[in-house]
Scaffold this motif. Structure first.
Motif, PDB file in Angstrom:
ATOM      1  N   THR A 111      39.193  29.752  31.376  1.00 25.66           N
ATOM      2  CA  THR A 111      37.501  29.296  32.548  1.00 25.66           C
ATOM      3  C   THR A 111      36.756  28.807  31.176  1.00 25.66           C
ATOM      4  N   THR A 112      36.242  27.991  32.004  1.00 26.02           N
ATOM      5  CA  THR A 112      34.911  27.172  31.304  1.00 26.02           C
ATOM      6  C   THR A 112      33.371  27.302  32.144  1.00 26.02           C
ATOM      7  N   ASP A 113      34.016  27.572  33.205  1.00 23.13           N
ATOM      8  CA  ASP A 113      32.573  27.042  33.726  1.00 23.13           C
ATOM      9  C   ASP A 113      32.142  28.856  34.829  1.00 23.13           C
ATOM     10  N   LYS A 114      32.547  29.355  35.181  1.00 21.51           N
ATOM     11  CA  LYS A 114      32.835  30.658  35.987  1.00 21.51           C
ATOM     12  C   LYS A 114      33.944  31.509  35.774  1.00 21.51           C
ATOM     13  N   VAL A 115      32.908  32.710  35.301  1.00 24.58           N
ATOM     14  CA  VAL A 115      34.339  34.074  36.027  1.00 24.58           C
ATOM     15  C   VAL A 115      34.469  34.389  36.540  1.00 24.58           C
ATOM     16  N   ARG A 116      35.915  34.913  37.559  1.00 28.60           N
ATOM     17  CA  ARG A 116      36.085  35.062  38.667  1.00 28.60           C
ATOM     18  C   ARG A 116      36.485  36.078  39.296  1.00 28.60           C
ATOM     19  N   PHE A 117      36.971  37.222  38.168  1.00 29.81           N
ATOM     20  CA  PHE A 117      36.829  38.750  38.302  1.00 29.81           C
ATOM     21  C   PHE A 117      37.689  39.154  37.124  1.00 29.81           C
ATOM     22  N   VAL A 118      36.945  40.574  36.531  1.00 29.70           N
ATOM     23  CA  VAL A 118      37.280  41.119  35.768  1.00 29.70           C
ATOM     24  C   VAL A 118      38.213  41.742  35.111  1.00 29.70           C
TER      25      VAL A 118
END
Length: 777
Positions: A111-118
């Motif tokens: 991922t490059t823009d946002k993280v979306r889960f631990v």
């Protein structure tokens, strides 16, 4: 006059309980799993994962990590994008109720823009040793601005919920609908009784014995990936798309696999990242997941939140079934994505009952949790669980005996073939007979005495039925290859893959039956994509039907080739050559009406000397599913002092069609039952409000243990399928389909005298103690 049946063929033919060919090697510790593999000069990779469930990436500082001893590279999502790698593939999705396509967010490899889960992977460190890579991974500095997180599907649909993707408004991937809403509503409006329930299909962590592992290299100018999978043919195609190479530019190899249950069928970000690293560094790169990481990075299973309703007339006949609610997909779309909570629920929820109308409405939601994928059954156990809980609850509400209510609504044997409102065409089965056989085997009539005896010991005892039907073997194409090797052996080639089921023996039994090839000469090859011309992998309980039918087709082609070649060797017309698979020394071609002939193994050698071959490589397209079914009856005791529930008695009668290997079938059923018991009693996946996985290790997550497994009463009532050459129906996921409803129905039955009408999974000791002592339902 028919020739006598060869005793060795009886011993190793279809229907015999032959031991697994692979077990002696595995029990000696000589298996070759992914982490057992090493290549000269290999480097080691470790993933850098997000500690936040949701947040904007402001920067990834790799300078300190790159300067550490042994570090060869730190690869980020930007590096992969610059190399033209990605995005990740999107699996099966369902259209919205208005016919528009599902919204499928783009997932980069890293991922490059946002993280979306631990656990979201943001970088990969490659070093000379695994220790060097781990040390350097801890030195990568992530600058992330945290955002609010959402972990429940129902909450993700609420106004004001955190949004994971700008191009997926409301976090809604698909607003799925099946059925005639107006007709269903009319049936409910005119019903004499309606049973309604809120029901959770709880999230589980998939826990195969072998964590994921892969070894990537570039050989002869193309990528090679050695990994655990559920099928190398499909895996090659999906990873090739991510790498933007032709299928021929990638070879996938799978050896022994220590379990999967659906999880290893997906393409994960580690695989293309490893291939890129191997090409960039010019050396092999290996990665093995730690168990702690696998809790975060491997796809989870289940996690559905539904309201289910059943409309009945005054006599208790079913009129219509309605299922409405939410599916939690996690942060990204896995290979199966929306399927378990949508069409697979539609296909399976009707089960063995005459139900004229069905409506399923599912809102498939994204959340800040580990992605959810296929897990043993992938909608089959879910659908049966909903129906069986409804039947028991409706019986209690209407004052009708729960067995009698099932009897009134069975699809009878004389009504089959039967077209269900799901669109499925049941081809075979005898559901009433299986229920009666199960009741007798479980000693149902004497349960009150056992309940009274438990009560004297301070235990509450309940009994529950799980009458199930599954739709297995979705239509697909499969390879059947038979190769006569120079060493006198015969190799089966097919595109399913054994990840613990034990394919080698039953597939060999098909060849013993069809061709009379000696059992001990037969080998199985499934794990090399270079050798396959088709392959649907193993999943959906399809293997014996798909590969078995393909091998039956291939066997017929071997016989036809053999008749032509035997005619040349025996100096006779091919039309005069007969084949008998039951001869004394294996299959035999002979001139009709004479004693002149040649054995199939001898003919294979002779053909090779003639520059010919008996080898066959073919594909078989099968169009029709199968419908394994059965009845499980569980008895549970609950300790009033501790709240602990124990399954103390378990009976199961199943129709798996023709049993190619009854011993392996029983083993598959036992494993599925125990997995179902685990979901019912012990397995609880918990997230904090900010998206941290609270049950992130076996200290916190309760896998079922040997003590949770009862002794199983196992019986078969086979009705051969009409949809495939073997008459088989599949068995790998049936244990879960029967155990979820039977165990939970038994728990509710045990608590009924306390006024309890429903308990959601898992029925942990803490939950049951609270119900017993604090009145918490």
């Amino acid at each position: 006059m028919n020739a006598p049946i060869d005793p060795s063929r009886l011993k190793f033919g279809i229907g015999q309980p032959v031991s697994r060919k692979e077990d002696p090697v595995l029990l000696r510790g000589q298996g070759r799993y992914s982490d057992d593999l090493s290549l000269p000069g290999q480097a080691h990779a470790v993933m850098v994962r997000s500690p936040y469930a949701h947040g904007v990436i402001r920067g990834i500082d790799v300078a300190e990590a790159l300067a550490m001893p042994g570090v060869l590279a730190v690869i980020t999502g930007r590096d992969l994008e610059a190399a033209g790698i990605g995005p990740m593939p999107v699996g099966i999705t369902q259209k919205n109720r208005d016919g528009s396509p599902a919204r499928t967010p783009t997932q980069p490899v890293l991922t490059t823009d946002k993280v979306r889960f631990v656990g979201d992977p943001v970088a990969m460190v490659v070093a000379e040793t695994a220790k060097d890579a781990r040390d350097a991974a801890e030195a990568v500095v992530l600058d992330i601005d945290p955002l609010p997180a959402v972990t429940e599907a129902r909450d993700a649909a609420a106004e004001g919920a955190p949004i994971l993707y700008d191009d997926v408004p409301g976090n809604l991937v698909s607003d799925f609908h099946y059925g005639d809403a107006a007709a269903v509503e009319a049936a409910f409006a005119g019903a004499a009784h309606v049973t309604r329930m809120a029901i959770r299909n709880s999230r589980v962590v998939v826990s195969p014995m072998e964590p994921r592992s892969a070894l990537a290299t570039v050989e002869d100018g193309r990528y090679v990936l050695r990994m655990g999978s559920q099928g190398v043919f499909g895996m090659r195609g999906n990873i090739a798309k991510v790498m933007h190479v032709e299928n021929e530019g990638l070879r996938v190899l799978t050896g022994n696999v220590g379990g999967s249950f659906g999880m290893k069928s997906s393409v994960y970000p580690e695989y293309p990242a490893l291939l890129h690293a191997a090409k960039m560094l010019g050396r092999p790169v290996k990665w093995t997941d730690s168990r702690s990481e696998s809790f975060l990075s491997d796809s989870h299973g289940r996690d559905h939140d539904f309201e289910v309703s059943l409309a009945l007339d005054a006599e208790g006949h079913f009129l219509a079934l309605r299922v409405t609610g939410f599916a939690n997909l996690g942060a990204y779309l896995s290979n199966s994505t929306t399927l378990p909570a949508t069409m697979n629920t539609v296909k399976n929820v009707i089960s063995v009952y005459r139900t004229p109308l069905v409506e399923v409405s599912t809102r498939c939601m994204l959340t800040n949790t580990t992605p959810v994928g296929a897990y043993r059954g992938a909608g089959r156990p879910e659908g049966n669980y909903y129906m069986e809980r409804l039947v028991d609850t409706a019986a209690r509400e209407m004052g009708i005996d729960r067995v009698e209510l099932r009897r009134r609504n069975h699809i009878r044997a004389d009504q089959i073939p039967y077209k269900a409102p799901s669109g499925m065409h049941y081809d075979s089965g005898d559901f009433p007979a299986i229920l009666e056989e199960a009741l007798a085997a479980a000693d149902w009539d004497n349960f009150p005495a056992r309940r009274a005896e438990s009560r004297r010991r301070g235990k509450l005892r309940g009994i529950g039925i799980g009458h199930y039907l599954e739709v297995t073997a979705p239509p697909n194409k499969e390879m059947g290859g038979i190769r006569f090797d120079e060493d006198g052996g015969v190799t089966i080639l097919t595109g399913t893959l054994d990840y613990g089921q034990g394919h080698a023996s039953p597939f060999a039994q098909v060849l013993v039956d069809r061709l009379g090839i000696p059992f001990d000469r037969i080998r199985l090859q499934q794990g090399d994509s270079d050798l396959l011309i088709a392959g649907g992998g193993t999943g959906g309980s399809r293997s014996i039907m798909a590969s078995g039918q393909a091998l039956s087709t291939a066997s017929a082609q071997v016989i036809e080739k053999g008749r032509q070649l035997a005619g040349q060797v025996l100096e006779a017309s091919a039309e005069d050559i007969e084949f008998e698979p039951s001869s004394e020394n294996g299959g035999r071609f002979a001139i009709a009406g004479t004693d002149r002939g040649i054995g199939i193994m001898e003919l294979a050698t002779a053909a090779r000397g003639m520059g010919e071959s008996l080898d066959v490589s073919t594909t078989d397209q099968y169009e029709d599913s199968a419908f394994p079914n059965g009845c499980h009856i569980a008895e549970v005791e609950i300790d009033e002092d501790t709240g602990e529930a124990e399954v103390v008695r378990y009976t199961t009668v199943n129709d798996f069609g023709v049993l190619v290997n009854p011993m392996l079938v029983a083993g598959q059923a036992h494993g599925g039952i125990v997995q179902g018991i685990g979901q019912c009693l012990t397995e609880q996946t918990a997230y904090s409000e900010d998206g941290q996985l609270l049950s992130g290790s076996y200290m916190d997550y309760g896998l079922p243990r040997a003590a949770h497994a009862p002794f199983f009463g196992f019986a078969s009532h086979p009705v051969p399928a009409r949809t495939n050459a073997l008459g088989a129906k599949g068995c790998g996921e049936a244990g879960c389909a029967g155990s979820l409803p039977s165990v939970m129905n038994a728990i509710v039955d045990a608590l009924a005298e306390r006024g309890v009408t429903h308990v959601d999974m898992p029925a942990t000791p803490a939950k049951l103690w609270s119900i017993l002592h604090e009145g918490a339902a």
